[in-house]
Design an enzyme around this catalytic site. Structure first.
Site, PDB file in Angstrom:
ATOM      1  N   TRP A  69       0.866  -1.185   0.000  1.00  0.00           N
ATOM      2  CA  TRP A  69       0.000   0.000   0.000  1.00  0.00           C
ATOM      3  C   TRP A  69       0.901   1.233   0.000  1.00  0.00           C
ATOM      4  CZ3 TRP A  69      -2.198   2.796   4.675  1.00  0.00           C
ATOM      5  CH2 TRP A  69      -3.236   3.664   4.301  1.00  0.00           C
ATOM      6  N   ALA A 114      -6.446  -4.684   7.719  1.00  0.00           N
ATOM      7  CA  ALA A 114      -7.427  -3.645   7.361  1.00  0.00           C
ATOM      8  C   ALA A 114      -8.671  -4.216   6.697  1.00  0.00           C
ATOM      9  CB  ALA A 114      -6.772  -2.618   6.443  1.00  0.00           C
ATOM     10  N   LYS A 151     -13.320  -0.739   6.611  1.00  0.00           N
ATOM     11  CA  LYS A 151     -13.869  -1.578   5.537  1.00  0.00           C
ATOM     12  C   LYS A 151     -14.882  -2.592   6.075  1.00  0.00           C
ATOM     13  CE  LYS A 151     -10.154   0.108   3.480  1.00  0.00           C
ATOM     14  NZ  LYS A 151      -9.969   0.905   2.307  1.00  0.00           N
ATOM     15  N   ASP A 198      -0.524  -5.338   9.374  1.00  0.00           N
ATOM     16  CA  ASP A 198      -1.573  -4.420   8.951  1.00  0.00           C
ATOM     17  C   ASP A 198      -2.805  -5.256   8.613  1.00  0.00           C
ATOM     18  OD1 ASP A 198      -3.204  -2.504   7.921  1.00  0.00           O
ATOM     19  OD2 ASP A 198      -1.788  -1.730   6.450  1.00  0.00           O
TER      20      ASP A 198
END
Ligand code: LMR
Length: 396
Positions: A131, A214, A247, A212
């Site tokens: 990302w 997400a 999300k 991470d």
């Protein structure tokens, strides 16, 4: 611009290329345009509706929230505690401390600042591509990165051996940034066996995992998406986990994140916690409340939690179905079938990405990343044909 202005000394910064797509798509008046840009869930009408469980929780807050007074630098403790079993499972091997952050970005930023403060010469091992904000934050903080190839875009292949080789040559005390699930941008995740091998290597080399997470629940399921990274955290002496509810609760603009620090030793964790609180205080003082309060209200209620799980599962199934359809419709994209989450990194050059946008009104990140949720059962064939034409270099 006057040369005496303090701002005259600044270098111009390019606008964020992913976020620029939002405006570019909006300005495009072509009726058949397709938005595969920024990573938000979309339904078959192209909408990103507020989840029903969120609406219900917001109603509860509207009617019953007694005050807007500050909560303190850690934010909503109930939110942090209720997320813990979802993220870490029931058997946590470490002491855990959490703070609420503005989105996953806030959590990544805080984690990297903490590591830099703890060890100014710390290196971060990072898979490429990742990302873009990961590398931008690391660069801004002056943290040296050691890159390995996570994904071969042309061959559409996960670089597991490359990662293991990078970890093998790491120095004790290096940190490694890993996407817990639904890799952004590639969608290419490690299998459980591969996660187990990573965990063993992290333990043997004394590395610090920064996970991470997400997109939990949007890959294979809430438990399945966390299983691999839990192995790595359990194997490490210390670890950090950056979480986002943006999300999986559809709360994007509310910026709902959390950073958890893990250590085997309670005193060490206290030290980390005092530093995390201080860093949070100087960055944003106290995190925004609303989104985390919504998540807490949902997770406090059995009924709303059941509803959330069902709504999340429906989102997951829709995206997985589109993924399978696209992999079937375009033989060159068959590897997508074995990948997870919202994203896929297509074997396209920047020029081909531009052609798709200019000639077909199809918007995707410049890297060739698509958000599969932007496809629908009706536009998927249009997309497939445009993609194939572009791949073959046919005139549009
Ligand atoms: C994305 O990658 O599309 C999202 O995580 C949104 C963002 O902030 O980049």
């Amino acid at each position: 611009m006057t040369s005496s202005s303090v701002f005259a000394g600044l270098s111009p910064q390019a606008p964020d290329s992913l976020l620029s797509l939002i405006g570019a798509y909006r300005r495009d008046s072509r009726p058949g345009k397709i938005d595969l840009g920024v990573g938000v869930f979309r339904d078959d009408d192209g909408a990103t509706p507020v989840m029903a469980c969120v609406k219900a929780a917001e109603q509860i807050l509207l009617n019953g929230q007694p005050t807007k007074a500050y909560l303190g630098p850690e934010g909503d403790i109930g939110y942090l505690d209720l997320l813990k079993p979802i993220i870490f499972g029931d058997a946590v091997s470490h002491e855990v401390f959490g703070v609420q952050t503005p989105g996953g970005t806030g959590a990544i930023r805080l984690a990297c600042e903490l590591l830099k403060a703890a060890r100014p010469d710390i290196r971060m091992i990072v898979g490429a591509p990742t990302w873009p904000n990961h590398t931008q934050i690391l660069d801004q903080l002056g943290i040296e990165t050691v890159a390995f190839r996570h994904y071969d875009q042309r061959a559409q292949r996960l670089g597991f051996d490359e990662m293991m080789a990078a970890l093998e040559t790491a120095r004790a005390g290096d940190a490694v940034l890993l996407h817990g699930c639904c890799h952004n941008p590639s969608g290419a995740d490690y299998s459980l066996e591969q996660w187990a091998a990573i965990a063993a290597l992290v333990a043997r080399k004394g590395l610090i995992p920064l996970i991470d997470l997400a997109y939990q629940g949007l890959g294979l399921g809430l438990e399945e998406d966390a299983a691999g990274m839990r192995l790595v955290l359990a194997a490490a002496e210390d670890g950090l986990l950056a979480y986002s509810c943006d999300k999986n609760f559809g709360l994007y603009r509310e910026r709902v994140g959390a950073l958890y620090a893990l250590s085997r030793d309670a005193d060490t964790l206290d030290l980390a916690a005092s530093n995390i609180r201080a860093l949070a205080r100087t960055n944003w003082s106290m995190p925004p409340d609303h989104g985390a309060a919504v998540v807490r209200v949902i997770l406090e209620s059995e009924t709303l939690t059941t509803q959330w799980r069902a709504e999340l599962e429906a989102m997951r199934v829709r995206v997985a179905d589109l993924r399978q359809r696209l992999a079937k419709a375009v033989p060159a994209l068959a590897p997508l079938a074995g990948q997870h989450g919202l994203f896929a990194l297509l074997p396209l050059s920047p020029a081909q990405v531009a052609t798709l946008r200019e000639d077909h009104g199809i918007y995707m990140a410049g890297s060739g990343r698509i958000n599969l949720a932007g496809l629908t059962v009706t536009n998927i064939d249009t997309f497939a044909r445009a993609f194939e034409a572009c791949l073959q270099g046919e005139p549009a």
